[in-house]
Design a protein around this motif. Structure first.
Motif, PDB file in Angstrom:
ATOM      1  N   GLN A  56      -1.971  -6.926 -10.095  1.00  0.00           N
ATOM      2  CA  GLN A  56      -2.681  -6.122  -9.093  1.00  0.00           C
ATOM      3  C   GLN A  56      -2.078  -6.332  -7.705  1.00  0.00           C
ATOM      4  OE1 GLN A  56      -6.785  -7.204  -8.479  1.00  0.00           O
ATOM      5  NE2 GLN A  56      -7.307  -5.167  -7.730  1.00  0.00           N
ATOM      6  N   ALA A  57      -1.787  -7.576  -7.339  1.00  0.00           N
ATOM      7  CA  ALA A  57      -1.173  -7.855  -6.036  1.00  0.00           C
ATOM      8  C   ALA A  57       0.211  -7.230  -5.946  1.00  0.00           C
ATOM      9  CB  ALA A  57      -1.093  -9.366  -5.810  1.00  0.00           C
ATOM     10  N   GLN A  58       0.946  -7.236  -7.053  1.00  0.00           N
ATOM     11  CA  GLN A  58       2.276  -6.637  -7.078  1.00  0.00           C
ATOM     12  C   GLN A  58       2.182  -5.116  -6.858  1.00  0.00           C
ATOM     13  OE1 GLN A  58       4.317  -7.020 -10.860  1.00  0.00           O
ATOM     14  NE2 GLN A  58       6.239  -7.389  -9.816  1.00  0.00           N
ATOM     15  N   GLN A  59       1.217  -4.474  -7.492  1.00  0.00           N
ATOM     16  CA  GLN A  59       1.047  -3.027  -7.320  1.00  0.00           C
ATOM     17  C   GLN A  59       0.599  -2.681  -5.901  1.00  0.00           C
ATOM     18  OE1 GLN A  59       2.157  -0.773  -9.414  1.00  0.00           O
ATOM     19  NE2 GLN A  59       2.802  -2.480 -10.699  1.00  0.00           N
ATOM     20  N   ARG A  60      -0.247  -3.521  -5.321  1.00  0.00           N
ATOM     21  CA  ARG A  60      -0.654  -3.295  -3.921  1.00  0.00           C
ATOM     22  C   ARG A  60       0.551  -3.408  -2.993  1.00  0.00           C
ATOM     23  NH1 ARG A  60      -6.210  -6.792  -3.832  1.00  0.00           N
ATOM     24  NH2 ARG A  60      -7.504  -5.226  -4.830  1.00  0.00           N
ATOM     25  N   LEU A  61       1.416  -4.362  -3.267  1.00  0.00           N
ATOM     26  CA  LEU A  61       2.622  -4.522  -2.458  1.00  0.00           C
ATOM     27  C   LEU A  61       3.530  -3.305  -2.599  1.00  0.00           C
ATOM     28  CD1 LEU A  61       4.470  -6.196  -0.653  1.00  0.00           C
ATOM     29  CD2 LEU A  61       5.312  -7.339  -2.709  1.00  0.00           C
ATOM     30  N   ARG A  62       3.716  -2.837  -3.815  1.00  0.00           N
ATOM     31  CA  ARG A  62       4.541  -1.639  -4.026  1.00  0.00           C
ATOM     32  C   ARG A  62       3.955  -0.428  -3.301  1.00  0.00           C
ATOM     33  NH1 ARG A  62       5.927  -2.322 -10.429  1.00  0.00           N
ATOM     34  NH2 ARG A  62       7.562  -3.872 -10.145  1.00  0.00           N
ATOM     35  N   SER A  63       2.645  -0.286  -3.363  1.00  0.00           N
ATOM     36  CA  SER A  63       1.985   0.828  -2.682  1.00  0.00           C
ATOM     37  C   SER A  63       2.182   0.737  -1.171  1.00  0.00           C
ATOM     38  CB  SER A  63       0.494   0.833  -3.022  1.00  0.00           C
ATOM     39  OG  SER A  63      -0.184   1.803  -2.279  1.00  0.00           O
ATOM     40  N   ALA A  64       2.035  -0.465  -0.618  1.00  0.00           N
ATOM     41  CA  ALA A  64       2.199  -0.646   0.824  1.00  0.00           C
ATOM     42  C   ALA A  64       3.630  -0.343   1.250  1.00  0.00           C
ATOM     43  CB  ALA A  64       1.817  -2.070   1.220  1.00  0.00           C
ATOM     44  N   VAL A  65       4.608  -0.768   0.463  1.00  0.00           N
ATOM     45  CA  VAL A  65       6.010  -0.480   0.778  1.00  0.00           C
ATOM     46  C   VAL A  65       6.260   1.027   0.714  1.00  0.00           C
ATOM     47  CG1 VAL A  65       8.385  -0.745  -0.059  1.00  0.00           C
ATOM     48  CG2 VAL A  65       6.898  -2.734   0.116  1.00  0.00           C
ATOM     49  N   GLY A  66       5.691   1.691  -0.279  1.00  0.00           N
ATOM     50  CA  GLY A  66       5.844   3.143  -0.391  1.00  0.00           C
ATOM     51  C   GLY A  66       5.214   3.876   0.786  1.00  0.00           C
ATOM     52  N   GLN A  67       4.039   3.432   1.206  1.00  0.00           N
ATOM     53  CA  GLN A  67       3.384   4.060   2.359  1.00  0.00           C
ATOM     54  C   GLN A  67       4.194   3.839   3.640  1.00  0.00           C
ATOM     55  OE1 GLN A  67       0.706   6.049   2.377  1.00  0.00           O
ATOM     56  NE2 GLN A  67       0.591   5.878   0.161  1.00  0.00           N
ATOM     57  N   GLU A  68       4.801   2.660   3.755  1.00  0.00           N
ATOM     58  CA  GLU A  68       5.642   2.374   4.923  1.00  0.00           C
ATOM     59  C   GLU A  68       6.868   3.287   4.933  1.00  0.00           C
ATOM     60  OE1 GLU A  68       7.976  -1.420   6.970  1.00  0.00           O
ATOM     61  OE2 GLU A  68       6.942  -1.671   5.072  1.00  0.00           O
ATOM     62  N   GLN A  69       7.462   3.501   3.768  1.00  0.00           N
ATOM     63  CA  GLN A  69       8.624   4.388   3.687  1.00  0.00           C
ATOM     64  C   GLN A  69       8.240   5.828   4.019  1.00  0.00           C
ATOM     65  OE1 GLN A  69      10.025   3.603  -0.272  1.00  0.00           O
ATOM     66  NE2 GLN A  69      11.218   1.818   0.346  1.00  0.00           N
ATOM     67  N   LEU A  70       7.062   6.252   3.580  1.00  0.00           N
ATOM     68  CA  LEU A  70       6.594   7.602   3.937  1.00  0.00           C
ATOM     69  C   LEU A  70       6.377   7.736   5.439  1.00  0.00           C
ATOM     70  CD1 LEU A  70       4.058   8.510   1.108  1.00  0.00           C
ATOM     71  CD2 LEU A  70       6.254   9.581   1.597  1.00  0.00           C
ATOM     72  N   ALA A  71       5.840   6.696   6.055  1.00  0.00           N
ATOM     73  CA  ALA A  71       5.629   6.739   7.502  1.00  0.00           C
ATOM     74  C   ALA A  71       6.967   6.807   8.240  1.00  0.00           C
ATOM     75  CB  ALA A  71       4.828   5.517   7.956  1.00  0.00           C
ATOM     76  N   ALA A  72       7.982   6.147   7.730  1.00  0.00           N
ATOM     77  CA  ALA A  72       9.308   6.201   8.354  1.00  0.00           C
ATOM     78  C   ALA A  72       9.942   7.579   8.171  1.00  0.00           C
ATOM     79  CB  ALA A  72      10.207   5.120   7.776  1.00  0.00           C
ATOM     80  N   LEU A  73       9.683   8.213   7.037  1.00  0.00           N
ATOM     81  CA  LEU A  73      10.250   9.550   6.793  1.00  0.00           C
ATOM     82  C   LEU A  73       9.651  10.618   7.696  1.00  0.00           C
ATOM     83  CD1 LEU A  73      10.514   9.607   2.899  1.00  0.00           C
ATOM     84  CD2 LEU A  73      12.371   9.466   4.555  1.00  0.00           C
ATOM     85  N   ALA A  74       8.500  10.354   8.288  1.00  0.00           N
ATOM     86  CA  ALA A  74       7.852  11.344   9.157  1.00  0.00           C
ATOM     87  C   ALA A  74       8.653  11.586  10.432  1.00  0.00           C
ATOM     88  CB  ALA A  74       6.433  10.890   9.501  1.00  0.00           C
ATOM     89  N   PHE A  75       9.586  10.704  10.778  1.00  0.00           N
ATOM     90  CA  PHE A  75      10.403  10.890  11.977  1.00  0.00           C
ATOM     91  C   PHE A  75      11.522  11.902  11.775  1.00  0.00           C
ATOM     92  CE2 PHE A  75       8.559   6.724  12.746  1.00  0.00           C
ATOM     93  CZ  PHE A  75       8.184   6.833  14.078  1.00  0.00           C
ATOM     94  N   PHE A  76      11.869  12.180  10.549  1.00  0.00           N
ATOM     95  CA  PHE A  76      12.959  13.104  10.255  1.00  0.00           C
ATOM     96  C   PHE A  76      12.481  14.549  10.360  1.00  0.00           C
ATOM     97  CE2 PHE A  76      14.276   9.242   8.054  1.00  0.00           C
ATOM     98  CZ  PHE A  76      15.550   9.092   8.584  1.00  0.00           C
ATOM     99  N   PRO A  77      13.404  15.465  10.621  1.00  0.00           N
ATOM    100  CA  PRO A  77      13.009  16.875  10.681  1.00  0.00           C
ATOM    101  C   PRO A  77      12.555  17.386   9.311  1.00  0.00           C
ATOM    102  CG  PRO A  77      15.386  16.630  11.028  1.00  0.00           C
ATOM    103  CD  PRO A  77      14.812  15.266  10.911  1.00  0.00           C
ATOM    104  N   THR A  78      11.721  18.404   9.364  1.00  0.00           N
ATOM    105  CA  THR A  78      11.185  19.009   8.152  1.00  0.00           C
ATOM    106  C   THR A  78      11.833  20.376   7.954  1.00  0.00           C
ATOM    107  OG1 THR A  78       9.085  17.929   8.581  1.00  0.00           O
ATOM    108  CG2 THR A  78       9.062  19.708   6.983  1.00  0.00           C
ATOM    109  N   PHE A  79      12.362  20.585   6.774  1.00  0.00           N
ATOM    110  CA  PHE A  79      12.973  21.868   6.426  1.00  0.00           C
ATOM    111  C   PHE A  79      12.019  22.606   5.506  1.00  0.00           C
ATOM    112  CE2 PHE A  79      16.454  18.887   7.084  1.00  0.00           C
ATOM    113  CZ  PHE A  79      17.209  19.558   8.027  1.00  0.00           C
TER     114      PHE A  79
END
Length: 191
Positions: free
Chosen positions: A10-33
């Motif tokens: 469960q802790a491992q899945q929470r960590l994976r989810s948090a890393v994925g959410q962080e990557q999504l937040a970083a992708l928001a800086f890129f332009p959208t096509f």
């Protein structure tokens, strides 16, 4: 083995989810096509005249979040903090699992050694009782000595039984601490 434990998974899945959410937040800086395809067909029917036409179109747009960069930076910092929190939680969970497993295995080993010692003691106490009973039957020892030897033998048997029960309980605790999940055939081969 610790990855079998539900709390570690469960802790491992929470960590994976948090890393994925962080990557999504970083992708928001890129332009959208955005691409917008279109396909059409029309048919006109009039007396003495009919026509058909087909058309298609494609359109695109690009958007860059220039005005929302402060909000996106704040959201990225929040996601980074949540990821760090998930890493800390995962590390704590793994450490706890390791401590529990180690304690269970050490206790199990101590209980198994105790059972071995008591088994040897029970064999010796039984031999002493049988020798005393044989001596009593031949008139070499008194009844009090024979009864005392029998009491000692039965006391050791009771201790052995209690130790065996405790060792079985510790086996269950060790199985639980290690996450369980393996078949009895696999365990039998590993021994």
């Amino acid at each position: 083995l610790l990855q079998r434990r539900p709390d570690v998974r469960q802790a491992q899945q929470r960590l994976r989810s948090a890393v994925g959410q962080e990557q999504l937040a970083a992708l928001a800086f890129f332009p959208t096509f955005t691409l917008s395809p279109g396909l059409g067909w029309s048919r006109i029917m009039q007396p003495n005249f009919s026509s058909e036409s087909q058309n298609w179109s494609i359109g695109g747009s690009i958007s860059q979040p220039v005005l929302s960069i402060p909000r996106l930076l704040t959201e990225l910092k929040v996601r980074n903090a949540r990821t760090e929190q998930a890493v800390t939680s995962y590390e704590k969970t793994v450490q706890t699992a390791f401590q529990e497993s180690e304690a269970a295995l050490v206790s199990l080993d101590a209980d198994r050694r105790r059972v071995t010692l008591l088994t040897d003691g029970e064999v010796r106490a039984e031999r002493a009782y049988k020798a005393s009973a044989a001596g009593y039957n031949r008139g070499l020892t008194d009844l009090s000595t024979t009864l005392s030897a029998e009491r000692s033998w039965r006391a050791v048997r009771a201790q052995l039984t209690a130790a065996q029960v405790q060792a079985l309980r510790r086996s269950v605790q060790a199985y639980k601490a290690l996450g369980g999940g393996w078949s009895s055939q696999t365990y039998a081969k590993a021994r």
